[in-house]
Enzyme design. Structure first.
Site, short mmCIF file in Angstrom:
data_model
loop_
_atom_site.label_atom_id
_atom_site.label_comp_id
_atom_site.label_asym_id
_atom_site.label_seq_id
_atom_site.Cartn_x
_atom_site.Cartn_y
_atom_site.Cartn_z
N CYS A 1 -4.09 -0.79 7.36
CA CYS A 1 -4.67 -2.14 7.37
C CYS A 1 -3.86 -3.08 6.48
CB CYS A 1 -6.14 -2.13 6.98
SG CYS A 1 -6.42 -1.72 5.24
N SER B 1 -8.11 -0.21 -12.44
CA SER B 1 -7.32 -1.41 -12.74
C SER B 1 -7.71 -1.97 -14.10
CB SER B 1 -7.62 -2.45 -11.66
OG SER B 1 -7.20 -3.72 -12.06
N TYR C 1 -13.92 -7.36 -6.12
CA TYR C 1 -12.88 -6.32 -6.17
C TYR C 1 -13.02 -5.50 -7.46
CZ TYR C 1 -8.37 -4.22 -7.25
OH TYR C 1 -7.40 -3.33 -7.63
N ASN D 1 0.38 -12.59 -6.07
CA ASN D 1 0.87 -12.07 -7.35
C ASN D 1 2.21 -12.68 -7.71
OD1 ASN D 1 -0.66 -9.24 -6.14
ND2 ASN D 1 -1.34 -10.21 -8.01
N LEU D 2 2.48 -12.68 -9.01
CA LEU D 2 3.62 -13.42 -9.54
C LEU D 2 4.98 -12.91 -9.01
CD1 LEU D 2 4.73 -15.59 -11.38
CD2 LEU D 2 4.56 -13.99 -13.30
N TYR E 1 1.92 0.18 -1.21
CA TYR E 1 2.96 -0.06 -2.22
C TYR E 1 3.01 1.06 -3.28
CZ TYR E 1 5.08 -2.55 -6.25
OH TYR E 1 5.82 -2.92 -7.34
N LYS F 1 -14.11 -1.35 -8.44
CA LYS F 1 -13.38 -0.42 -9.33
C LYS F 1 -14.33 0.13 -10.39
CE LYS F 1 -9.44 -0.67 -7.33
NZ LYS F 1 -9.03 0.48 -6.52
N SER G 1 -0.36 -2.05 5.52
CA SER G 1 0.94 -1.40 5.35
C SER G 1 1.57 -1.13 6.71
CB SER G 1 0.78 -0.09 4.57
OG SER G 1 -0.25 0.68 5.13
N ASN H 1 -15.54 -1.14 2.31
CA ASN H 1 -14.28 -0.38 2.39
C ASN H 1 -14.07 0.47 1.13
OD1 ASN H 1 -11.71 -0.11 4.07
ND2 ASN H 1 -10.92 -0.51 2.02
P1 NAD Z 1 -1.68 -1.49 -0.88
O1 NAD Z 1 -2.57 -2.42 -0.13
O2 NAD Z 1 -0.21 -1.64 -0.73
O3 NAD Z 1 -2.07 0.02 -0.54
C1 NAD Z 1 -3.36 0.43 -0.18
C2 NAD Z 1 -3.24 1.26 1.09
O4 NAD Z 1 -4.56 1.71 1.46
C3 NAD Z 1 -2.70 0.46 2.27
O5 NAD Z 1 -1.66 1.19 2.90
C4 NAD Z 1 -3.91 0.30 3.21
O6 NAD Z 1 -3.50 0.29 4.57
C5 NAD Z 1 -4.71 1.54 2.86
N1 NAD Z 1 -6.17 1.42 3.09
C6 NAD Z 1 -7.01 0.44 2.68
N2 NAD Z 1 -8.26 0.71 3.08
C7 NAD Z 1 -8.21 1.88 3.77
C8 NAD Z 1 -9.17 2.68 4.44
N3 NAD Z 1 -10.46 2.32 4.52
N4 NAD Z 1 -8.77 3.83 5.03
C9 NAD Z 1 -7.48 4.22 4.98
N5 NAD Z 1 -6.51 3.50 4.37
C10 NAD Z 1 -6.88 2.34 3.78
O7 NAD Z 1 -2.11 -1.60 -2.42
P2 NAD Z 1 -1.40 -1.00 -3.72
O8 NAD Z 1 -0.89 -2.13 -4.52
O9 NAD Z 1 -0.50 0.11 -3.35
O10 NAD Z 1 -2.69 -0.46 -4.47
C11 NAD Z 1 -3.08 0.90 -4.41
C12 NAD Z 1 -4.35 1.09 -5.22
O11 NAD Z 1 -4.12 0.68 -6.56
C13 NAD Z 1 -5.55 0.28 -4.74
O12 NAD Z 1 -6.71 1.05 -4.91
C14 NAD Z 1 -5.56 -0.91 -5.67
O13 NAD Z 1 -6.85 -1.45 -5.79
C15 NAD Z 1 -5.10 -0.26 -6.96
N6 NAD Z 1 -4.49 -1.21 -7.91
C16 NAD Z 1 -3.45 -1.99 -7.53
C17 NAD Z 1 -2.89 -2.90 -8.43
C18 NAD Z 1 -1.74 -3.79 -8.02
O14 NAD Z 1 -1.49 -4.76 -8.72
N7 NAD Z 1 -1.01 -3.51 -6.96
C19 NAD Z 1 -3.40 -3.00 -9.74
C20 NAD Z 1 -4.45 -2.17 -10.10
C21 NAD Z 1 -5.00 -1.27 -9.17
N1 UFG Z 2 0.81 -16.52 -11.78
C1 UFG Z 2 1.39 -17.75 -11.65
N2 UFG Z 2 1.75 -18.17 -10.41
C2 UFG Z 2 1.58 -17.40 -9.29
C3 UFG Z 2 0.99 -16.12 -9.45
C4 UFG Z 2 0.60 -15.72 -10.71
O1 UFG Z 2 1.56 -18.48 -12.63
O2 UFG Z 2 1.92 -17.83 -8.19
C5 UFG Z 2 0.45 -16.05 -13.15
C6 UFG Z 2 -1.02 -15.75 -13.32
O3 UFG Z 2 -1.72 -16.89 -13.72
C7 UFG Z 2 -0.98 -14.66 -14.41
C8 UFG Z 2 0.33 -13.91 -14.12
O4 UFG Z 2 1.12 -14.81 -13.36
O5 UFG Z 2 -0.89 -15.24 -15.67
C9 UFG Z 2 0.15 -12.64 -13.33
O6 UFG Z 2 -0.60 -12.90 -12.15
P1 UFG Z 2 -0.75 -11.84 -10.97
O7 UFG Z 2 -1.55 -12.49 -9.89
O8 UFG Z 2 0.58 -11.29 -10.61
O9 UFG Z 2 -1.56 -10.65 -11.66
P2 UFG Z 2 -3.00 -10.64 -12.32
O10 UFG Z 2 -2.84 -10.10 -13.70
O11 UFG Z 2 -3.71 -11.93 -12.18
O12 UFG Z 2 -3.78 -9.63 -11.36
C10 UFG Z 2 -3.38 -8.27 -11.28
C11 UFG Z 2 -3.75 -7.64 -9.95
C12 UFG Z 2 -5.23 -7.61 -9.78
C13 UFG Z 2 -5.88 -6.97 -10.94
C14 UFG Z 2 -5.43 -7.65 -12.22
C15 UFG Z 2 -5.98 -6.99 -13.45
O13 UFG Z 2 -3.20 -8.39 -8.89
O14 UFG Z 2 -5.53 -6.83 -8.64
O15 UFG Z 2 -4.01 -7.60 -12.30
O16 UFG Z 2 -5.59 -5.67 -13.45
F1 UFG Z 2 -7.23 -7.08 -10.82
#
Ligand code: NAD
Ligand code: UFG
Length: 348
Positions: free
Chosen positions: A33, A123, A147, A197-198, A10, A151, A35, A98
């Site tokens: 894995c 994060s 998780y 996620n929300l 993403y 980080k 995507s 991983n």
């Molecule tokens: P995502 O799952 O869409 O993207 C991660 C990509 O990494 C995927 O395409 C997956 O196939 C690939 N991947 C995972 N393990 C791998 C491996 N061992 N080798 C090669 N490819 C691998 O997730 P995203 O939302 O795009 O998140 C990207 C990064 O940002 C992650 O490190 C995630 O922890 C971090 N992050 C995401 C959020 C969020 O809310 N989306 C918030 C904070 C941090």
């Molecule tokens: N929520 C709902 N209903 C749902 C999903 C979420 O009410 O079905 C609420 C949660 O309680 C929270 C808000 O919406 O108050 C946001 O929730 P998300 O799950 O979308 O996001 P979080 O803040 O809980 O988690 C995100 C990332 C995590 C990261 C975290 C802190 O998904 O990977 O932010 O950075 F660890």
């Protein structure tokens, strides 16, 4: 050339688009894995640019070494990781293996091939239960799940590497809550199964794939009692990575930035904004708090603005608009037929 690990995912795919738009040469490594291969074609359609792609696992050093051997890499953006908090509690070993081994292998190869610029996807989860909001980068760090622990561990490793080798330029980017999608509506977030996620949950309710939203608690110490978060448009977030890459060229050593908007919105605020933009009613019911959730989490993004000249541009309505365009154009995610894709892209 920039190596983007996890570049099919993403945030990675949106960052690759911005890199290509700015004429960076890009090589993506992803094991798919979490995507779809179809993303690659869509990045090409948006940018009209070429890039290289290797389907491999970053924990496999021998395979990743080939990428360093075959390409002239000067910087790395490391997205590749598993990211579901709940799943990490069930399967901690998978997450440690991983995420930690993946990062260690990349650091090892950086040393072997003398690559000194590295940007890491951290994060807001590393702030644990923050003492107050807005959250500054110098707040204390802690985690409550495997998780988050991966980080924080990788951040600690980066701090040690930086102390040991003054040639390294390392950026820790702490993302708040990315939502939205590219304006083309052809790349976006595609969670597997029922979304955790929300925003993806709301858009699935809007297209009728889920019945109603469960709002996890309305008794937090927030204006309407529901959880408050700092939602940030994924394109703004992607641009933050380009700003960080530019910063690393100044050889700053280790730098750490919050990437958020600085604005908190509650669950009900987000529902309301989404309804305004989509003209679709989102039925919801209040349920118990989700274990491990915190009430309030939003960034102080001042440091990134001062030092990177970066700030988020898009507001909450635009985030909702773009999430909705992506979801409504791709109700089955990336498994959509290509005719529709051609129709949409001819209008960009
Ligand atoms: P995502 O799952 O869409 O993207 C991660 C990509 O990494 C995927 O395409 C997956 O196939 C690939 N991947 C995972 N393990 C791998 C491996 N061992 N080798 C090669 N490819 C691998 O997730 P995203 O939302 O795009 O998140 C990207 C990064 O940002 C992650 O490190 C995630 O922890 C971090 N992050 C995401 C959020 C969020 O809310 N989306 C918030 C904070 C941090
Ligand atoms: N929520 C709902 N209903 C749902 C999903 C979420 O009410 O079905 C609420 C949660 O309680 C929270 C808000 O919406 O108050 C946001 O929730 P998300 O799950 O979308 O996001 P979080 O803040 O809980 O988690 C995100 C990332 C995590 C990261 C975290 C802190 O998904 O990977 O932010 O950075 F660890």
């Amino acid at each position: 050339m920039v190596l983007v690990t996890g570049g099919v995912g993403y945030i990675g795919s949106h960052t690759v688009v911005e890199l290509l738009n700015e004429n960076y040469e890009v090589v993506i490594v992803d094991n798919l894995c979490n995507s779809s291969m179809l993303v690659l074609d869509r990045i090409r359609k948006i940018t009209n640019k070429e890039f290289k792609f290797y389907n491999l696992d970053v924990t496999d050093k021998n395979s990743l070494k080939i990428v360093f051997e075959e390409n002239d890499i000067d910087s790395i953006i490391h997205f590749a990781a598993l990211k579901a908090v709940g799943e990490s509690v069930e399967k901690p070993l998978e997450y440690y293996k991983n995420n930690i081994v993946g990062a260690l292998v990349v650091f090892d190869l950086m040393k072997e091939y003398n690559v000194n610029n590295f940007v890491f996807s951290s994060s807001a989860t590393v702030y644990g239960k923050p003492e107050s909001c807005p959250i500054r980068e110098d707040f204390s760090l802690s985690t409550t799940n495997p998780y988050g622990a991966t980080k924080l561990m990788i951040e600690d490793i980066m701090r040690d590497l930086s102390r040991a080798n003054k040639n390294l330029n390392l950026a820790i980017l702490r993302y708040f809550n990315p939502i939205g999608a590219h304006i083309s509506g052809i790349i976006g977030e595609e969670p597997k199964g029922i979304p955790n996620n929300l925003m993806p949950y709301i858009t699935k309710v809007a297209i009728g794939q889920l019945k109603e939203l469960n709002v996890f608690g309305d008794d937090y110490d927030t204006p309407d009692g529901t959880g408050v978060r700092d939602y940030i448009h994924v394109v703004d977030l992607a641009k933050g990575h380009l700003a960080a890459l530019k910063k690393l060229k100044e050889k700053p050593g280790l730098v750490t930035y919050n990437l958020g908007t600085g604005q908190g919105y509650s669950v009900l605020d987000l529902v309301k904004s989404f309804e305004n933009v989509s003209h679709i009613n989102i039925p919801y019911k209040i349920t118990d708090r989700r274990p491990g959730d915190i009430g309030m989490c939003y960034a102080d993004p001042t440091k990134a603005y001062k030092e990177l000249g970066w700030k988020a541009e898009f507001g909450i309505e635009r985030m909702c608009e773009d999430s909705w365009r992506w979801q409504s154009n791709n109700p089955k995610g990336y498994e959509e037929n290509s005719e529709l894709l051609d129709m949409i892209t001819s209008e960009i």
